[in-house]
Design a protein around this motif. Structure first.
Motif, PDB file in Angstrom:
ATOM      1  N   GLU B 152      86.570  53.812  26.346  1.00 33.16           N
ATOM      2  CA  GLU B 152      85.145  54.148  26.226  1.00 33.16           C
ATOM      3  C   GLU B 152      84.345  53.552  27.381  1.00 33.16           C
ATOM      4  O   GLU B 152      83.507  54.226  27.978  1.00 33.16           O
ATOM      5  N   THR B 153      84.631  52.283  27.716  1.00 39.09           N
ATOM      6  CA  THR B 153      83.846  51.656  28.787  1.00 39.09           C
ATOM      7  C   THR B 153      84.190  52.265  30.142  1.00 39.09           C
ATOM      8  O   THR B 153      83.310  52.437  30.980  1.00 39.09           O
ATOM      9  N   ALA B 154      85.454  52.622  30.346  1.00 40.59           N
ATOM     10  CA  ALA B 154      85.832  53.255  31.615  1.00 40.59           C
ATOM     11  C   ALA B 154      85.167  54.616  31.735  1.00 40.59           C
ATOM     12  O   ALA B 154      84.684  55.005  32.803  1.00 40.59           O
ATOM     13  N   ALA B 155      85.103  55.338  30.632  1.00 39.42           N
ATOM     14  CA  ALA B 155      84.453  56.659  30.641  1.00 39.42           C
ATOM     15  C   ALA B 155      82.966  56.511  30.929  1.00 39.42           C
ATOM     16  O   ALA B 155      82.372  57.326  31.639  1.00 39.42           O
ATOM     17  N   GLU B 156      82.363  55.445  30.378  1.00 36.05           N
ATOM     18  CA  GLU B 156      80.933  55.231  30.616  1.00 36.05           C
ATOM     19  C   GLU B 156      80.689  54.865  32.072  1.00 36.05           C
ATOM     20  O   GLU B 156      79.726  55.335  32.674  1.00 36.05           O
ATOM     21  N   LEU B 157      81.560  54.034  32.622  1.00 38.74           N
ATOM     22  CA  LEU B 157      81.420  53.679  34.036  1.00 38.74           C
ATOM     23  C   LEU B 157      81.533  54.930  34.901  1.00 38.74           C
ATOM     24  O   LEU B 157      80.741  55.146  35.817  1.00 38.74           O
ATOM     25  N   LEU B 158      82.501  55.774  34.586  1.00 36.89           N
ATOM     26  CA  LEU B 158      82.666  57.017  35.346  1.00 36.89           C
ATOM     27  C   LEU B 158      81.420  57.890  35.206  1.00 36.89           C
ATOM     28  O   LEU B 158      80.938  58.487  36.167  1.00 36.89           O
ATOM     29  N   GLY B 159      80.890  57.940  34.004  1.00 31.77           N
ATOM     30  CA  GLY B 159      79.687  58.738  33.767  1.00 31.77           C
ATOM     31  C   GLY B 159      78.521  58.278  34.615  1.00 31.77           C
ATOM     32  O   GLY B 159      77.810  59.076  35.217  1.00 31.77           O
ATOM     33  N   ILE B 160      78.341  56.964  34.678  1.00 31.63           N
ATOM     34  CA  ILE B 160      77.234  56.411  35.475  1.00 31.63           C
ATOM     35  C   ILE B 160      77.454  56.703  36.952  1.00 31.63           C
ATOM     36  O   ILE B 160      76.548  57.159  37.650  1.00 31.63           O
ATOM     37  N   ILE B 161      78.661  56.430  37.432  1.00 34.34           N
ATOM     38  CA  ILE B 161      78.965  56.629  38.856  1.00 34.34           C
ATOM     39  C   ILE B 161      78.780  58.099  39.245  1.00 34.34           C
ATOM     40  O   ILE B 161      78.412  58.406  40.385  1.00 34.34           O
ATOM     41  N   SER B 162      78.990  58.985  38.297  1.00 30.48           N
ATOM     42  CA  SER B 162      78.887  60.418  38.609  1.00 30.48           C
ATOM     43  C   SER B 162      77.476  60.847  38.966  1.00 30.48           C
ATOM     44  O   SER B 162      77.280  61.911  39.547  1.00 30.48           O
ATOM     45  N   PHE B 163      76.495  60.029  38.615  1.00 32.51           N
ATOM     46  CA  PHE B 163      75.111  60.361  38.974  1.00 32.51           C
ATOM     47  C   PHE B 163      74.717  59.796  40.324  1.00 32.51           C
ATOM     48  O   PHE B 163      73.669  60.154  40.860  1.00 32.51           O
ATOM     49  N   LEU B 164      75.521  58.900  40.865  1.00 28.50           N
ATOM     50  CA  LEU B 164      75.131  58.183  42.081  1.00 28.50           C
ATOM     51  C   LEU B 164      75.745  58.833  43.320  1.00 28.50           C
ATOM     52  O   LEU B 164      76.548  59.755  43.216  1.00 28.50           O
ATOM     53  N   ASP B 165      75.337  58.340  44.473  1.00 27.53           N
ATOM     54  CA  ASP B 165      75.896  58.872  45.713  1.00 27.53           C
ATOM     55  C   ASP B 165      77.381  58.540  45.771  1.00 27.53           C
ATOM     56  O   ASP B 165      77.762  57.393  45.573  1.00 27.53           O
ATOM     57  N   PRO B 166      78.223  59.539  46.025  1.00 26.67           N
ATOM     58  CA  PRO B 166      79.665  59.295  45.911  1.00 26.67           C
ATOM     59  C   PRO B 166      80.245  58.405  47.010  1.00 26.67           C
ATOM     60  O   PRO B 166      81.309  57.830  46.841  1.00 26.67           O
ATOM     61  N   ASP B 167      79.539  58.320  48.151  1.00 31.83           N
ATOM     62  CA  ASP B 167      80.114  57.619  49.297  1.00 31.83           C
ATOM     63  C   ASP B 167      79.761  56.148  49.321  1.00 31.83           C
ATOM     64  O   ASP B 167      79.197  55.663  50.296  1.00 31.83           O
ATOM     65  N   GLY B 168      80.105  55.428  48.256  1.00 31.47           N
ATOM     66  CA  GLY B 168      79.874  53.982  48.308  1.00 31.47           C
ATOM     67  C   GLY B 168      78.881  53.475  47.283  1.00 31.47           C
ATOM     68  O   GLY B 168      77.717  53.275  47.572  1.00 31.47           O
ATOM     69  N   VAL B 169      79.361  53.235  46.081  1.00 33.70           N
ATOM     70  CA  VAL B 169      78.512  52.632  45.051  1.00 33.70           C
ATOM     71  C   VAL B 169      78.763  51.131  45.121  1.00 33.70           C
ATOM     72  O   VAL B 169      79.891  50.678  44.888  1.00 33.70           O
ATOM     73  N   PRO B 170      77.755  50.335  45.463  1.00 33.36           N
ATOM     74  CA  PRO B 170      78.010  48.902  45.599  1.00 33.36           C
ATOM     75  C   PRO B 170      78.355  48.276  44.255  1.00 33.36           C
ATOM     76  O   PRO B 170      77.677  48.550  43.256  1.00 33.36           O
ATOM     77  N   GLU B 171      79.380  47.456  44.253  1.00 35.99           N
ATOM     78  CA  GLU B 171      79.784  46.834  43.000  1.00 35.99           C
ATOM     79  C   GLU B 171      78.712  45.879  42.492  1.00 35.99           C
ATOM     80  O   GLU B 171      78.661  45.588  41.304  1.00 35.99           O
ATOM     81  N   SER B 172      77.849  45.421  43.394  1.00 37.28           N
ATOM     82  CA  SER B 172      76.777  44.518  42.978  1.00 37.28           C
ATOM     83  C   SER B 172      75.869  45.175  41.933  1.00 37.28           C
ATOM     84  O   SER B 172      75.207  44.494  41.155  1.00 37.28           O
ATOM     85  N   LEU B 173      75.858  46.475  41.911  1.00 35.86           N
ATOM     86  CA  LEU B 173      75.043  47.206  40.940  1.00 35.86           C
ATOM     87  C   LEU B 173      75.458  46.875  39.500  1.00 35.86           C
ATOM     88  O   LEU B 173      74.641  46.893  38.584  1.00 35.86           O
ATOM     89  N   PHE B 174      76.730  46.538  39.313  1.00 35.46           N
ATOM     90  CA  PHE B 174      77.248  46.343  37.962  1.00 35.46           C
ATOM     91  C   PHE B 174      77.430  44.884  37.607  1.00 35.46           C
ATOM     92  O   PHE B 174      77.921  44.570  36.524  1.00 35.46           O
ATOM     93  N   LYS B 175      76.999  44.000  38.509  1.00 37.57           N
ATOM     94  CA  LYS B 175      77.308  42.593  38.262  1.00 37.57           C
ATOM     95  C   LYS B 175      76.510  42.005  37.110  1.00 37.57           C
ATOM     96  O   LYS B 175      77.033  41.249  36.319  1.00 37.57           O
TER      97      LYS B 175
END
Lengths: 189, 306
Positions: B152-175
């Motif tokens: 569930e959490t991996a699917a949610e992470l994928l869902g969130i990332i799918s709205f963002l720019d694909p070329d480099g989502v900074p991991e700091s966003l999720f810290k």
């Protein structure tokens, strides 16, 4: 984006932000005012030599000012908040833009009045946003220049220069700007 | 030479792994890590570069498509197509099939593929019989299988990332997401450990990969994976993931002060996240009717626009 000159991207985001606010049930007058300020600023920067583009920037910045004044009326903002002064200053610039294309002196006269309102608010807190304070006098000088009121223009420019010197006495650029302005008053009017 | 096709089960693969030290082995798998323990000397076939993708596309098309008109224009268009399809060989192969069957020109195909919902339909176009035959191998099917296997959490992470720019989502966003998301009733990642496990899972299914860029650890995702993830979302899930992405960005994006001062001291930080704000705005404009009011989104747009 607006600050970095990415005007088309800034405009796109700001217009979408307006749409987001318009469907919101929450109080968002101040946010809307901020968005219209960005939109009007971009329109001033990017306007071509057309009357409608200049009028667009005036209308956007008027909307921003009206929203902030409404916010003051309902107690969301103090009447002497720096953003009110900023709004008067921006609208003065837009009115000045209209005056350049107008055969009437009304827009220039309005630019003078708006600049004076901005200055009036800033004089209550002269140490806040000194750079904007100096710019407000600069805009007032240009508005008087548009009306060929040379004495008033020189007085405003000199006052703006004085404030600029207080901010940073060693900065030459602002001084140069004003030294160029003053002789121009006499050459082109 | 021995080929193991769709080898996702590591145990099964190990049973049939050659004992000799000569020869070549080709493995296709949705789990690239499945072969890591079986050999030290291997090479992962990654996506094609833009140039190679363009050349691959040209080689898949009949000569007729390229000999009509301007060669320079055609190679320019195939370069753009290669970039749009992220150098994915299967996507490029599918695109060439669509162009041949539909008879459209390369510029027409490029215009069509730029529209995400049409892209998948185009890539999976063909007769019903052909669609049934190729369903097992279609991109969307492969990714659907992977996505349906996620926690569930991996699917949610994928869902969130799918709205963002694909070329480099900074991991700091999720810290430090917990508090802002919980206060909005969006319980996504209880802590950074949960996020870390989710990323590992997404990488294991080849849905994302990590890069180091400008001193930052970033996650990258293919645009097509994003489209596949978004397409399978129910509307309420779509809303929740969009809102989560907004809140995460809102928590980290620099804010203009109340007095309206310049944001120049924060430009570098704004640059890190600006592309993601633009991506959110683009999704919003595509699906405005689906979204509930969200003032934080409005604020985010404003601060980024200024």
């Amino acid at each position: 984006m607006y600050e970095r000159g990415l005007t088309s991207q800034a405009l796109k985001l700001a217009l979408t932000a307006v749409r987001v606010c318009e469907v919101s049930n929450q109080e968002c007058r101040l946010l809307l005012a901020d968005c219209w300020t960005t939109i009007g600023g971009v329109q001033i920067e990017t306007h071509s030599a057309t009357d409608s583009a200049t009028a667009d920037s005036y209308n956007s910045l008027k909307t921003a000012l009206d929203l902030r004044l409404q916010a003051v009326t309902i107690g969301l903002m103090n009447a002497d908040h720096p953003q009110i002064a900023n709004s008067f200053m921006s609208l003065s610039s837009a009115a000045l833009g209209l005056s350049v294309r107008s055969s009437s002196t009304d827009p220039a006269r309005e630019a003078v009045e708006l600049a004076k309102k901005s200055i009036g608010l800033r004089e209550k807190n002269p140490t806040v946003q000194e750079q904007m304070h100096s710019l407000s006098y600069h805009n007032l000088a240009l508005a008087h220049l548009q009306l060929c009121e040379l004495g008033e223009a020189e007085e405003a420019a000199t006052k703006g220069l004085e404030i600029a010197r207080n901010i940073n006495p060693s900065t030459g650029a602002t001084h140069t700007m004003y030294f160029i302005l003053i002789p121009l008053f006499y050459r082109f009017c | 030479m021995i080929v193991y096709d769709n080898a996702d089960d590591q145990q099964l693969l190990a049973e049939y792994w050659p004992r000799t030290t000569t020869g070549a082995i080709l493995v296709t798998s949705r789990h690239p890590e499945s072969v890591n323990s079986l050999t030290k000397a291997g090479k992962e076939v990654t996506t094609l570069t833009q140039t190679d993708g363009s050349a691959f596309l040209i080689s898949m098309l009949h000569n007729g498509e390229l000999h009509n008109g301007n060669q320079h224009l055609h190679s320019s268009v195939t370069m753009q197509l290669s970039k749009l399809l992220d150098g994915l060989p299967l996507a490029l192969w599918s695109a060439s099939g669509f162009i041949r069957q539909s008879g459209c020109s390369l510029p027409e195909a490029l215009d069509l593929f730029k529209s995400p919902p049409d892209l998948f339909d185009a890539l999976e176009g063909g007769s019903d019989a052909q669609k049934r035959r190729e369903k097992e191998y279609s991109l969307r099917t492969v990714w659907e299988l992977n996505m349906s296997s996620l926690s569930e959490t991996a699917a949610e992470l994928l869902g969130i990332i799918s709205f963002l720019d694909p070329d480099g989502v900074p991991e700091s966003l999720f810290k430090y997401p917990g508090s802002s998301l919980r206060s909005m009733g969006l319980q996504t990642f209880p802590d950074y450990k949960a996020y870390f496990k989710s990323v590992i899972s997404l990488k294991a299914y080849s849905l994302v990969h990590s890069t180091q860029s400008r001193g930052r650890q970033e996650i990258c995702i293919h645009r097509l994976v994003q489209e596949a993830a978004l397409t399978r979302m129910r509307p309420e899930h779509w809303q929740r993931m969009f809102r989560s992405a907004v809140e995460l960005l809102w928590a980290v994006f620099p804010k203009q002060c109340e007095e309206g001062q310049l944001m120049s001291p924060f430009w570098q930080e704004c640059l890190i996240y600006a592309a993601h704000v633009e991506s959110l705005e683009s999704r919003y404009c595509q699906s405005e009717f689906m979204l509930q009011e969200n003032l934080h989104f409005g604020e985010l747009l404003y601060h980024c626009s200024w």
